[in-house]
Design an enzyme around this catalytic site. Structure first.
Site, PDB file in Angstrom:
ATOM      1  CG  ASP A  86      -1.874   1.163   1.187  1.00  0.00           C
ATOM      2  OD1 ASP A  86      -1.441   2.301   0.858  1.00  0.00           O
ATOM      3  OD2 ASP A  86      -3.068   0.955   1.446  1.00  0.00           O
ATOM      4  CG  HIS A  87       1.284   4.416  -3.072  1.00  0.00           C
ATOM      5  ND1 HIS A  87       0.029   4.094  -3.506  1.00  0.00           N
ATOM      6  CD2 HIS A  87       1.353   5.774  -3.144  1.00  0.00           C
ATOM      7  CE1 HIS A  87      -0.623   5.203  -3.817  1.00  0.00           C
ATOM      8  NE2 HIS A  87       0.151   6.239  -3.614  1.00  0.00           N
ATOM      9  CG  HIS A  90      -4.308   4.411  -0.565  1.00  0.00           C
ATOM     10  ND1 HIS A  90      -3.396   3.401  -0.658  1.00  0.00           N
ATOM     11  CD2 HIS A  90      -4.592   4.782  -1.844  1.00  0.00           C
ATOM     12  CE1 HIS A  90      -3.133   3.159  -1.941  1.00  0.00           C
ATOM     13  NE2 HIS A  90      -3.851   3.987  -2.681  1.00  0.00           N
TER      14      HIS A  90
HETATM   15  C1  BG6 Z   1      -3.995   5.096  -6.178  1.00  0.00           C
HETATM   16  C2  BG6 Z   1      -5.389   5.260  -6.714  1.00  0.00           C
HETATM   17  O1  BG6 Z   1      -3.902   3.938  -5.405  1.00  0.00           O
HETATM   18  O2  BG6 Z   1      -3.679   6.229  -5.368  1.00  0.00           O
HETATM   19  C3  BG6 Z   1      -5.500   6.530  -7.530  1.00  0.00           C
HETATM   20  O3  BG6 Z   1      -5.685   4.143  -7.549  1.00  0.00           O
HETATM   21  C4  BG6 Z   1      -5.066   7.717  -6.693  1.00  0.00           C
HETATM   22  O4  BG6 Z   1      -6.855   6.748  -7.953  1.00  0.00           O
HETATM   23  C5  BG6 Z   1      -3.694   7.453  -6.089  1.00  0.00           C
HETATM   24  O5  BG6 Z   1      -5.003   8.846  -7.559  1.00  0.00           O
HETATM   25  C6  BG6 Z   1      -3.330   8.553  -5.110  1.00  0.00           C
HETATM   26  O6  BG6 Z   1      -2.000   8.375  -4.710  1.00  0.00           O
HETATM   27  P1  BG6 Z   1      -1.133   9.623  -4.239  1.00  0.00           P
HETATM   28  O7  BG6 Z   1       0.146   9.026  -3.801  1.00  0.00           O
HETATM   29  O8  BG6 Z   1      -1.010  10.514  -5.453  1.00  0.00           O
HETATM   30  O9  BG6 Z   1      -1.916  10.272  -3.161  1.00  0.00           O
END
Ligand code: BG6
Ligand code: NDP
Length: 489
Positions: free
Chosen positions: A179-180, A242
């Site tokens: 989960d990044h 997230h």
């Molecule tokens: C991704 C979603 O996991 O996270 C995208 O699929 C979203 O829809 C993105 O835009 C948001 O990531 P970050 O790091 O830009 O907040």
């Protein structure tokens, strides 16, 4: 000043889907940044694997293109790029047939003692077949890790099935579910803030905290992803993963150690303590929205290609946690596309002082707020009530104590991308910032009834203006509890 880094052992990383978007935009640039920080040793091996026929040279050229597009020019000296791409190789491999597997086995022969990671940057339908073939070809060594990306299921049942599929070839200790958000610098700082300072922990409960707001606002539209996005919606795309992770880290009990078992046990307890939102109370807890057509472009339903779409690209939820720490202090979550700004934060709103001794200042005295900003400007802000400077009596105003990580650490800090940290943790074999299978299942178990109720006709999406902070109904959700959202700016 360069941040201190500890080099990882020489490793072999095989990226299935190595020619795809994720590898190009995130993985190759992240590996390069870690190489520049001297964390990736020169004798690492990075293999891009996909069906397309490509020579090693062509994939190296593809890698250089990716670095030119996604790494700032002054961060990629030519000689360093050259050394980096010398570590890059390509393998033509099909997940669904025997094509290329023998050659991959040959390429990895004799390297069984090195940490080995297979990164599945491919659609989830390939996870099972790839795992089976990795097992059948004896490619899974004791030091092998498997990395998988979202989507990890689309409901509880499919998440169970996916976990079972992964477990057939890998032990849980070898699985790295990304989960990044967990790799974002400020998310890790949330743990440092909570558990590295004695200051907050005594106050970190519903006796002193009125409520928590977690906002992940995006200014971008769904755009060309519309068709794909419409099959999922904000609940599956952002909340199940997230937002739930941010909630867990904010709400969890202090783990005994900063290690994978202890941290993930505590997150799991939070997920299990979430108060169910049943079909009958969905409409009191959940607001869904779709942006209307406007000055900036078409509306959500046009971009989704379905005028009757009932999928949400905005969602606000009131979440309650049934335990001693949080009883009475709800968590409000909201996320959406085409909002006023790109802004992600966790705001802890403390209770108002129980009694004001300042007659004339009462109106200015709001409860303190601790705001942890994840993006775009990572930092922590504590809003305190102070005396409005100057003569004219004791007037109280709320003012911020501000810490911007980029400015205040006395050195220029480049905020690393989440994938940099996560990839190095995979190689080091540290699962702390990755989701365990039971966490994923618990998050789906809580989300599933909400999605089912919405798909069954509850909480119909309402329209909101592009560039706004979401539909009016989301404000009413808090207003009826005597609270208000922080502005998205
Ligand atoms: C991704 C979603 O996991 O996270 C995208 O699929 C979203 O829809 C993105 O835009 C948001 O990531 P970050 O790091 O830009 O907040
Ligand atoms: P892309 O469609 O851009 O790339 C897919 C890759 O998979 C290509 O390299 C393709 O190459 C390869 N591939 C397809 N079929 C096979 C096969 N049978 N055997 C071997 N390789 C195959 O996808 P993304 O990079 O965008 O996404 C990959 C995964 O990561 C998806 O599950 C996505 O949901 C997830 N993800 C993506 C994010 C992103 O930012 N892009 C963010 C988070 C998750 P070829 O056709 O030559 O085989």
């Amino acid at each position: 000043m360069v941040a201190k880094t500890v080099p990882v052992d020489p490793f072999d990383l095989i990226v299935f889907g190595g020619t795809g978007d994720l590898a190009r935009r995130k993985l190759l640039p992240a590996l390069f940044h870690r190489f520049m920080a001297r964390q990736v040793p020169d004798d690492a091996l990075i293999i891009g694997a996909a069906r397309g026929k490509m020579t090693r040279k062509a994939f190296q050229a593809h890698t250089i293109d990716a670095l030119e597009e996604f790494v700032a020019e002054d961060e990629r000296p030519k000689d360093k790029v050259k050394t980096f791409v010398a570590m890059v190789d390509y393998a033509t491999v099909d997940a669904m047939s025997d094509l290329g597997w023998d050659a991959l086995v040959k390429r990895l022969k004799g390297r069984e003692d090195r940490p080995r990671a297979f990164y599945l940057s491919v659609a989830p339908r390939f996870f099972g077949p790839i795992c089976d073939r990795l097992g059948a070809n004896d490619l899974v060594t004791a030091a092998t890790r498997l990395v998988v990306e979202k989507p990890l299921g689309r409901d509880y049942e499919s998440a169970l099935a996916l976990n079972a599929q992964l477990a057939a070839s890998f032990d849980e200790s070898q699985l790295y579910r990304i989960d990044h958000y967990l790799g974002k610098e400020t998310v890790q700082n949330l743990m440092a803030l909570r558990f590295g300072n004695a200051l907050f922990e005594p106050l970190w409960n519903s006796k002193f905290i009125d409520h928590v707001q977690i906002t992940a606002a995006e200014s971008v539209a769904v755009g060309s992803r519309g068709g794909y996005y419409d099959q999922n919606g904000a609940m599956r795309d952002m909340v199940q993963n997230h937002m739930m992770q941010l909630l867990c880290l904010t709400a969890m009990e202090p783990p005994s150690h900063f290690d994978p078992g202890a941290v993930r046990d505590e997150k799991l307890k939070v997920l299990k303590a979430l108060s169910p939102i049943t079909e009958t109370d969905v409409e009191d807890h959940v607001i869904r929205g779709q942006y209307a057509a406007g000055r900036k472009g078409p509306g959500y339903v046009e971009e989704a290609g379905d005028p009757n779409s009932r999928t949400e690209c905005f969602i606000a939820l009131k979440v309650e946690i049934d335990n001693w720490r949080w009883a009475g202090a709800p968590f409000y979550l909201r996320t959406g596309k085409r909002l006023a700004a790109r802004h992600t934060e966790i705001a802890i709103r403390f209770k108002d002082a129980p009694h004001s001794i300042f007659d004339s200042g009462v109106a200015g005295m709001k409860g303190n707020a601790l705001v942890i900003t994840l993006q775009p400007n990572e930092g922590i802000q504590l809003r305190l009530n102070i005396k409005d400077p100057g003569p004219g009596g004791m007037r109280i105003v709320s003012a911020p104590l501000d810490m911007s990580f980029a400015k205040d650490l006395g050195r220029e800090v480049r905020m690393p991308d989440a994938y940099e940290r996560l990839l190095m943790d995979v190689i080091r074999g540290d699962q702390t910032l990755f989701m365990r299978g039971d966490e994923v299942e618990a998050a789906w178990a809580w989300i599933d009834p909400i999605i089912k109720a919405c798909e069954g006709g509850k909480a119909t999406p309402v329209s909101y203006a592009q560039g706004s902070d979401g539909p009016m109904e989301s404000h009413i959700l808090l207003h009826q509890d005597g609270r208000r959202w922080r502005d998205i700016e």
